[in-house]
Scaffold this motif. Structure first.
Motif, PDB file in Angstrom:
ATOM      1  N   TYR A  30     -32.048  20.088  26.896  1.00 50.24           N
ATOM      2  CA  TYR A  30     -32.383  21.131  25.933  1.00 50.24           C
ATOM      3  C   TYR A  30     -33.890  21.123  25.707  1.00 50.24           C
ATOM      4  O   TYR A  30     -34.536  20.077  25.776  1.00 50.24           O
ATOM      5  CB  TYR A  30     -31.641  20.899  24.616  1.00 50.24           C
ATOM      6  CG  TYR A  30     -30.151  20.850  24.795  1.00 50.24           C
ATOM      7  CD1 TYR A  30     -29.387  22.009  24.813  1.00 50.24           C
ATOM      8  CD2 TYR A  30     -29.493  19.632  24.986  1.00 50.24           C
ATOM      9  CE1 TYR A  30     -28.013  21.967  25.000  1.00 50.24           C
ATOM     10  CE2 TYR A  30     -28.124  19.578  25.181  1.00 50.24           C
ATOM     11  CZ  TYR A  30     -27.394  20.749  25.189  1.00 50.24           C
ATOM     12  OH  TYR A  30     -26.041  20.699  25.385  1.00 50.24           O
ATOM     13  N   LEU A  31     -34.410  22.284  25.427  1.00 50.21           N
ATOM     14  CA  LEU A  31     -35.840  22.422  25.193  1.00 50.21           C
ATOM     15  C   LEU A  31     -36.074  22.737  23.725  1.00 50.21           C
ATOM     16  O   LEU A  31     -35.422  23.627  23.153  1.00 50.21           O
ATOM     17  CB  LEU A  31     -36.404  23.545  26.062  1.00 50.21           C
ATOM     18  CG  LEU A  31     -37.906  23.795  25.950  1.00 50.21           C
ATOM     19  CD1 LEU A  31     -38.694  22.616  26.522  1.00 50.21           C
ATOM     20  CD2 LEU A  31     -38.282  25.073  26.683  1.00 50.21           C
TER      21      LEU A  31
ATOM     22  N   LEU B  80     -38.046  24.348  20.693  1.00 48.15           N
ATOM     23  CA  LEU B  80     -38.924  25.483  20.453  1.00 48.15           C
ATOM     24  C   LEU B  80     -39.934  25.076  19.383  1.00 48.15           C
ATOM     25  O   LEU B  80     -39.544  24.585  18.325  1.00 48.15           O
ATOM     26  CB  LEU B  80     -38.105  26.687  19.991  1.00 48.15           C
ATOM     27  CG  LEU B  80     -38.799  28.046  19.933  1.00 48.15           C
ATOM     28  CD1 LEU B  80     -37.766  29.164  20.095  1.00 48.15           C
ATOM     29  CD2 LEU B  80     -39.544  28.252  18.619  1.00 48.15           C
TER      30      LEU B  80
ATOM     31  N   TYR C  87     -40.572  32.869  25.120  1.00 51.34           N
ATOM     32  CA  TYR C  87     -40.327  31.430  25.173  1.00 51.34           C
ATOM     33  C   TYR C  87     -38.883  31.153  25.598  1.00 51.34           C
ATOM     34  O   TYR C  87     -38.617  30.300  26.453  1.00 51.34           O
ATOM     35  CB  TYR C  87     -40.602  30.813  23.806  1.00 51.34           C
ATOM     36  CG  TYR C  87     -40.663  29.305  23.785  1.00 51.34           C
ATOM     37  CD1 TYR C  87     -41.880  28.636  23.827  1.00 51.34           C
ATOM     38  CD2 TYR C  87     -39.501  28.538  23.717  1.00 51.34           C
ATOM     39  CE1 TYR C  87     -41.937  27.247  23.802  1.00 51.34           C
ATOM     40  CE2 TYR C  87     -39.549  27.162  23.695  1.00 51.34           C
ATOM     41  CZ  TYR C  87     -40.775  26.515  23.732  1.00 51.34           C
ATOM     42  OH  TYR C  87     -40.817  25.141  23.714  1.00 51.34           O
TER      43      TYR C  87
ATOM     44  N   ARG D 143     -38.330  31.904  29.197  1.00 50.94           N
ATOM     45  CA  ARG D 143     -38.954  30.873  30.019  1.00 50.94           C
ATOM     46  C   ARG D 143     -38.075  29.632  30.084  1.00 50.94           C
ATOM     47  O   ARG D 143     -37.916  29.016  31.151  1.00 50.94           O
ATOM     48  CB  ARG D 143     -40.327  30.537  29.435  1.00 50.94           C
ATOM     49  CG  ARG D 143     -41.181  29.643  30.311  1.00 50.94           C
ATOM     50  CD  ARG D 143     -42.546  29.479  29.697  1.00 50.94           C
ATOM     51  NE  ARG D 143     -43.291  28.396  30.294  1.00 50.94           N
ATOM     52  CZ  ARG D 143     -44.319  27.777  29.699  1.00 50.94           C
ATOM     53  NH1 ARG D 143     -44.723  28.188  28.498  1.00 50.94           N
ATOM     54  NH2 ARG D 143     -44.935  26.792  30.298  1.00 50.94           N
ATOM     55  N   ALA D 144     -37.475  29.247  28.954  1.00 49.37           N
ATOM     56  CA  ALA D 144     -36.561  28.105  28.948  1.00 49.37           C
ATOM     57  C   ALA D 144     -35.396  28.343  29.893  1.00 49.37           C
ATOM     58  O   ALA D 144     -34.944  27.431  30.607  1.00 49.37           O
ATOM     59  CB  ALA D 144     -36.054  27.855  27.531  1.00 49.37           C
ATOM     60  N   GLU D 145     -34.904  29.576  29.929  1.00 50.64           N
ATOM     61  CA  GLU D 145     -33.797  29.904  30.820  1.00 50.64           C
ATOM     62  C   GLU D 145     -34.236  29.843  32.280  1.00 50.64           C
ATOM     63  O   GLU D 145     -33.517  29.322  33.143  1.00 50.64           O
ATOM     64  CB  GLU D 145     -33.260  31.287  30.469  1.00 50.64           C
ATOM     65  CG  GLU D 145     -31.913  31.588  31.057  1.00 50.64           C
ATOM     66  CD  GLU D 145     -31.212  32.732  30.343  1.00 50.64           C
ATOM     67  OE1 GLU D 145     -30.213  32.472  29.646  1.00 50.64           O
ATOM     68  OE2 GLU D 145     -31.671  33.893  30.477  1.00 50.64           O
TER      69      GLU D 145
ATOM     70  N   CYS E 286     -33.044  25.065  31.876  1.00 54.25           N
ATOM     71  CA  CYS E 286     -32.547  24.269  30.748  1.00 54.25           C
ATOM     72  C   CYS E 286     -31.137  24.700  30.375  1.00 54.25           C
ATOM     73  O   CYS E 286     -30.748  25.855  30.540  1.00 54.25           O
ATOM     74  CB  CYS E 286     -33.460  24.421  29.543  1.00 54.25           C
ATOM     75  SG  CYS E 286     -35.138  23.820  29.804  1.00 54.25           S
TER      76      CYS E 286
ATOM     77  N   LEU F 299     -31.589  25.770  24.148  1.00 59.02           N
ATOM     78  CA  LEU F 299     -32.802  25.799  23.340  1.00 59.02           C
ATOM     79  C   LEU F 299     -32.463  25.275  21.955  1.00 59.02           C
ATOM     80  O   LEU F 299     -31.438  25.652  21.370  1.00 59.02           O
ATOM     81  CB  LEU F 299     -33.315  27.234  23.251  1.00 59.02           C
ATOM     82  CG  LEU F 299     -34.681  27.482  22.613  1.00 59.02           C
ATOM     83  CD1 LEU F 299     -35.793  26.886  23.470  1.00 59.02           C
ATOM     84  CD2 LEU F 299     -34.904  28.984  22.438  1.00 59.02           C
TER      85      LEU F 299
ATOM     86  N   LEU G 196     -42.822  23.552  25.037  1.00 63.29           N
ATOM     87  CA  LEU G 196     -43.568  23.882  26.243  1.00 63.29           C
ATOM     88  C   LEU G 196     -45.061  23.984  25.987  1.00 63.29           C
ATOM     89  O   LEU G 196     -45.498  24.433  24.924  1.00 63.29           O
ATOM     90  CB  LEU G 196     -43.094  25.224  26.784  1.00 63.29           C
ATOM     91  CG  LEU G 196     -41.684  25.278  27.368  1.00 63.29           C
ATOM     92  CD1 LEU G 196     -41.308  26.720  27.651  1.00 63.29           C
ATOM     93  CD2 LEU G 196     -41.591  24.436  28.624  1.00 63.29           C
TER      94      LEU G 196
ATOM     95  N   ASP H 172     -44.784  25.042  34.705  1.00 67.03           N
ATOM     96  CA  ASP H 172     -43.401  25.413  34.943  1.00 67.03           C
ATOM     97  C   ASP H 172     -42.806  24.792  36.208  1.00 67.03           C
ATOM     98  O   ASP H 172     -41.643  24.364  36.202  1.00 67.03           O
ATOM     99  CB  ASP H 172     -43.265  26.930  34.993  1.00 67.03           C
ATOM    100  CG  ASP H 172     -43.311  27.544  33.602  1.00 67.03           C
ATOM    101  OD1 ASP H 172     -43.617  26.802  32.645  1.00 67.03           O
ATOM    102  OD2 ASP H 172     -43.058  28.743  33.474  1.00 67.03           O
TER     103      ASP H 172
END
Length: 340
Positions: free
Chosen positions: A4-5, A7, A19, A22-24, A28, A31, A320, A326
């Motif tokens: 998981y990222l 935020l 954002y 970008r995580a997708e 990941c 989120l 991030l 990336d």
């Protein structure tokens, strides 16, 4: 291992969509949305609207500043619009913040959160069936849900409830009532997860009689980046953050286990006099090395798997940096997901 990222909670709302996308793209699994300067549920709506695959989990939404019914309405809506990709992480916060930052009453947090989750379960049942609600406890009484105010009946995916948990009592509660827990960066070292968190979850499972085991997502303190220079910069940011967090008494357990029981008092004395810029000086490198996982994107998967592979089901990576990271970060995510 699920990845998981986090935020960055200070990101402007206008940056949320990019954002989340970008995580997708990075691969990941989900989120994590904190609640500090923005409403976590509003941010989650934006993230869900602009993604199609990832889980969006609040980590965490503050329970005691909201009516259970309002929380249930929003969580149900978020689950419906996302096809079940929303997960509701709940936390208590500390007494001073609830009283003095939010102007809301405080009571025994474990008993109250147990009642809050019970109220949400009753409301979700009512939304699913279209029936009325009846829930009465020491903290909440819900006995009125006319058809006009009921969003059901509905086959929407019931939003899973997670708890943000630090100490054993809250972990035990999570073992009985939650899909899983999200640990705190101050109490996520493997020894603490193994010796305190996991046994407490097991006690909660046994007491409740549930059949499944709750999951553990470790939100540990990590300093990482594409280059050594980026890692060094993140290390200093984490030094400042951890110094602030460890000034809170509820987060001091991890330090006491390391023989650093006097450190929170030194940090709190600086907070009381509002000497915020001096906080990082109380965490020298020798201590920071014990509290923080440091490494480049190509180094960090092996470190995290070695530490958390047998005690956590998922890991939370820090917010991030710029887009130049990336390629290396995507490779880092993929390597972590290959962990058993």
């Amino acid at each position: 291992m699920k990845v998981y990222l986090a935020l960055d909670p200070r990101n402007p709302l206008t940056a949320t969509a990019d954002y989340a996308r970008r995580a997708e793209r990075l691969g990941c699994d989900g989120l994590h949305v904190a609640e500090t300067v923005h409403d976590s549920l509003a941010v989650s709506l934006l993230a869900l609207e602009h993604t199609s695959r990832i889980t969006v989990r609040t980590a965490v939404t503050l329970a005691f500043v909201r009516s259970p019914t309002l929380t249930a309405y929003t969580a149900w809506d978020l689950s419906m619009i996302s096809g079940g990709r929303f997960e509701l992480g709940l936390g208590t916060q500390i007494k001073q913040n609830i009283r003095d930052r939010y102007g809301m009453p405080w009571s025994d947090p474990i008993a109250r959160l147990r009642d809050y989750v019970g109220a949400l379960d009753a409301l979700f049942d009512a939304f699913r069936t279209g029936d009325t609600v009846h829930f009465e406890s020491d903290n909440y009484r819900l006995t009125r849900m006319q058809p006009y105010f009921n969003p059901g009946p509905s086959d929407a995916v019931r939003p899973p409830i997670w708890l943000g948990a630090v100490n054993a009592g809250m972990c035990e509660l999570a073992g009985g009532v939650a899909r899983g827990i999200v640990t705190h960066s101050t109490n996520s070292d493997p020894g603490y997860l193994r010796d305190v968190v996991r046994p407490a979850l097991a006690r909660g499972v046994e007491t409740s009689g549930r059949a499944d085991e709750p999951l553990v997502v470790a939100s540990t303190a990590i300093a990482t980046g594409r280059t050594d220079e980026a890692v060094a910069g993140e290390r200093e940011r984490q030094r400042r953050m951890l110094a602030f967090l460890y000034s809170t008494p509820a987060y001091a357990t991890g330090l006491a286990r390391r023989g650093l029981a006097d450190l929170p008092d030194r940090l709190r004395s600086l907070v009381r006099t509002e000497l915020w810029d001096e906080l990082p000086s109380v965490l020298p490198d020798s201590i920071l090395d014990e509290l923080l996982v440091c490494g480049r994107h190509d180094e960090i998967p092996a470190m995290l798997k070695a530490r958390f592979g047998d005690v956590a089901d998922g890991i939370v990576l820090p917010p991030l940096a710029d887009g130049d990271d990336d390629e290396s970060l995507g490779a880092c995510v993929a390597e972590l997901q290959r962990a058993n």
